[in-house]
Design an enzyme around this catalytic site. Sequence first.
Site, PDB file in Angstrom:
ATOM      1  N   LYS A  88      48.542 -10.458 -18.882  1.00  0.00           N
ATOM      2  CA  LYS A  88      49.330 -10.526 -20.114  1.00  0.00           C
ATOM      3  C   LYS A  88      49.995  -9.163 -20.317  1.00  0.00           C
ATOM      4  O   LYS A  88      49.403  -8.121 -19.987  1.00  0.00           O
ATOM      5  CB  LYS A  88      48.389 -10.857 -21.282  1.00  0.00           C
ATOM      6  CG  LYS A  88      49.093 -11.168 -22.605  1.00  0.00           C
ATOM      7  CD  LYS A  88      48.070 -11.591 -23.670  1.00  0.00           C
ATOM      8  CE  LYS A  88      48.739 -11.927 -25.001  1.00  0.00           C
ATOM      9  NZ  LYS A  88      47.769 -12.369 -26.018  1.00  0.00           N
ATOM     10  N   SER A 110      49.029 -16.562 -28.576  1.00  0.00           N
ATOM     11  CA  SER A 110      50.049 -15.687 -28.054  1.00  0.00           C
ATOM     12  C   SER A 110      50.038 -15.546 -26.535  1.00  0.00           C
ATOM     13  O   SER A 110      51.042 -15.129 -25.960  1.00  0.00           O
ATOM     14  CB  SER A 110      49.903 -14.306 -28.679  1.00  0.00           C
ATOM     15  OG  SER A 110      48.698 -13.691 -28.251  1.00  0.00           O
ATOM     16  N   SER A 155      44.250 -16.749 -29.340  1.00  0.00           N
ATOM     17  CA  SER A 155      45.395 -16.506 -28.451  1.00  0.00           C
ATOM     18  C   SER A 155      45.153 -16.789 -26.979  1.00  0.00           C
ATOM     19  O   SER A 155      46.100 -16.850 -26.205  1.00  0.00           O
ATOM     20  CB  SER A 155      45.899 -15.069 -28.612  1.00  0.00           C
ATOM     21  OG  SER A 155      46.724 -14.980 -29.745  1.00  0.00           O
TER      22      SER A 155
END
Lengths: 484, 475
Positions: free
Chosen positions: A79, A154, A178
């Site tokens: 990420k 997210s 997330s």
Amino acid sequence: MELFQYTAHEIADKIKAKEISSVEATKAVLSRIDAVEDKVESYVTVLPEHALAQAEEMDKKIAAGEATGPLAGVPMALKDNLCTKDILTTCSSKMLYNFKPPYNATVTEKLKNADTVLVGKVNMDEFAMGSSTENSYFKKTKNPYDITKVPGGSSGGSAACVSADEAYFALGSDTGGSIRQPAALCGCVGMKPTYGSVSRYGLVAFASSLDQIGPLTKDVRDCAAVLDTIMGHDPKDSTSVNIDHGNLLSALTGDIRGLKIGLPQEYMGAGISSDVMSAVMGAVDNMRGLGAEAQEMHLPLNEYALPAYYMISSAEASSNLARYDGVKYGFRAEHFDGLVDMYCQTRSEGFGAEVKRRIMIGTYALSSGYYDAYYKKAQQVRTLIMQDFQKAFETYDVLVTPATPTTAFGIGEKTDNPLEMYMADICTVSVNIGGLPALVLPCGYDAAGLPIGIQIIGKPFGEAQVLNAAYALEQTITKVRPTL
Amino acid sequence: MDYETVIGLEIHAELSTNTKIYCGCKNEFGGEPNTHVCPVCSGMPGTLPVLNKKVVDYAIKAGLAMNCDITPYGKQDRKNYFYPDLPKAYQISQFDLPVCQHGHIDIEVEGQKRTIGITRIHIEEDAGKLVHDDYGSGSMVDYNRCGVPLIEIVTEPDLRSSEEARVFLDTLKSILEYTEVSDCKMQEGSLRCDVNVSVRPVGQKEFGTRCEMKNVNSFRAAVRAMDYERKRQIEVLEDGGEVVQETRRWDDTRGMSVVLRSKEDAQDYRYFPEPDLVPIVISDEWIEEIRATIPEMPAQRKARYVSEYGLPEYDAFIITASKHMADFFDACVAAGATPKTVANWLMGDILKVMNDKELEEIPFAAADLAKLIALIEGGTISNSAAKKVLDEMFANPHDPEEIVKEKGLVQISDEGAIKALVDEVIAANPQSVADYKAGKGKAMGFLVGQCMKASQGKANPQLINKLLKEALEAL
């Protein structure tokens, strides 16, 4: 079966058996990215040269017998809020559009030492704030099962890239769901470990007391292997716990006879779609069939988790994101008049709307005269919710809930209604408030073929039990691949 | 009307730990800009602080030396504000649970003992520095000082005059030096203070409205700032006005303060518990471990100098006020010098030169002063030559015996040589000899002076006196 479709442990076994090389696996993933990235848009930065060079090195180490770990030679993605030395780490924000950290996050370092290959950095909601990855400054990632739908967020890029076979696994971060919510919407396995079990050093902070790094993988075995690699005490993170986490891979027996499952009714009622409910209850029945005992129960204070979460996370975010001021790195506004105006222009132009909204909420909650009513109150609620869980775990080994109220929603469907967007995290936030480990895996598909996720919540540091329950359940579920 | 001043102080002291408070960077003054920095102390995204345990050790030590209660369960908090020298845009400090609370320091002002309350001592990180010169129109930032550990010591409003405040600051400084918590180098900014001043008519119980003064960079400036502020506030009151609560900036060059911000503009720092750090739990064992490391403090040492060495109270106070000075004294005595003589040298010529040159430390070794004293007492050099040696020891510290040789300062104690000088002087000054014979005492002094001059100051004055007297009597 195509090379890119294998799980991480399958590809690692092939590499270990010298059926294929790490370079071949990496090339397979890179060409898969070439083929589907136009549709999925999960990557912010793809690193072909870096990845191939690393893969070559891994092949040499493997040949020399120096790389023997369960993930040796496996291509993966991180990420874009996990620091990678001299490699862009943007948090999908204009504010850090050009930021190359001078150091590696502890997880980056650990995965490197485990001889994995970094293929690229994946998309996310800006600074991890959002539930659809639509808050990225760079691009909107699509759900591989239906590219008109969001991948969740997210960690939407992490979930989509694993689901679309653009990486064998990815790391995400989970502050209120997330990792788990996008894993549910994209049909992969995602786990947020117990707060303190994975070092946060090098994770660009959103809400320090809630953030935790975890894996998004193609199956439960991969999830355990990645956790075995990244968990452990780190002297650079004061909140990282110094205990022996044991070996999670070896905990996957599939035997869940006598496992006591609690079904918190607060997560089973209104607001949860019937498709999701029936898939989750079907999965619970499967677990009962394997010898587990499941019982309806209550977590009465959990209804306050969402507001408490938005208070605490926004308050911490308002402070954590204050350093992006245009002075030292990243974006600086072009036109300004003096220091204060430089701050104002830089932050007005550099942050997106959702980030600004949270900074304002958080700043307000911490302000003199409001602190007691908001931040302090939320912290008190947090303590009560933790006690709520503690009590539940006196009776139950794990708790099972839906991962999300609905399957993936349409792109643009909730962007104008932040409160509705916040409800997408309704099933996951209380776990962060409690600091607990929780795993999401697919347990079925709705009429449109979109994945449905089920969440298994464990006791603090009860990762082994959660993973084993998930592993047992996984054997009863027929997985459907996305068609891209 | 007579007014009473009420003063409270906030003192920041840099701790002399080897490394910074939240990372492994060296805690060192100076260095090229941005060379003592790492991702943690420069606030890079994703980095986390890890508390240096030594910082807590030092804070506990300072707290015990100031009679504080040590907080068994403390925490650290974020103080949020924007400024380019603060790379995280928050300073990690302590809000409601500081390491030390409820202490006091005893001071002595004009023979009166006073007890000054210490409200709290907390730990925090220092910020960087803005550099405004040398870079054209813009300002540059040097982050070397970021993360240097500080303690902030806050007093109760117990001080009643700038003189009390000065004595308090001197006493505080010596406590910090004695405990080796801080090197207290004022010129390097190791010790900085903010001053809160209010005035009230004598006899009034309630405090007046206070003003805070920032940018006070020396104790001398602190005293000037307090005196200025007292005068200013009294003038406002006498003119029928009201003192407004505000923060003022002391300008030492202009000898005045100017308004920095009013109470209404006070910043809201939005303190909240630092989530990246765990609570500071201090056990009784830890406290006792630190207590055992506290050395003899200035008050005890002063008493020892008076009783053991017979030093006057005042001399003992001055020497023990600075740990450096007292350690120097002890080392001289250990090297065999007479305590009283060492004290005289320290109190006289040495302190004078240090004040003139604004030195914080004696540049030469204690053993060298002991040697110098031995040279005088052994008659090798005269007192006046010794002063020349001392000057050289300050200018270019090395062995006083060498200096005596280099400068040819060895005292002439050979009676034959001096007798020859005396005879020469008597022959050359018949008038003075006649005056002496006529009973004019002054003439003796003149003749001694001439003998000293003839020997270029090297002759032993006692011998000149003796031989001159003999020669004159024999005439």
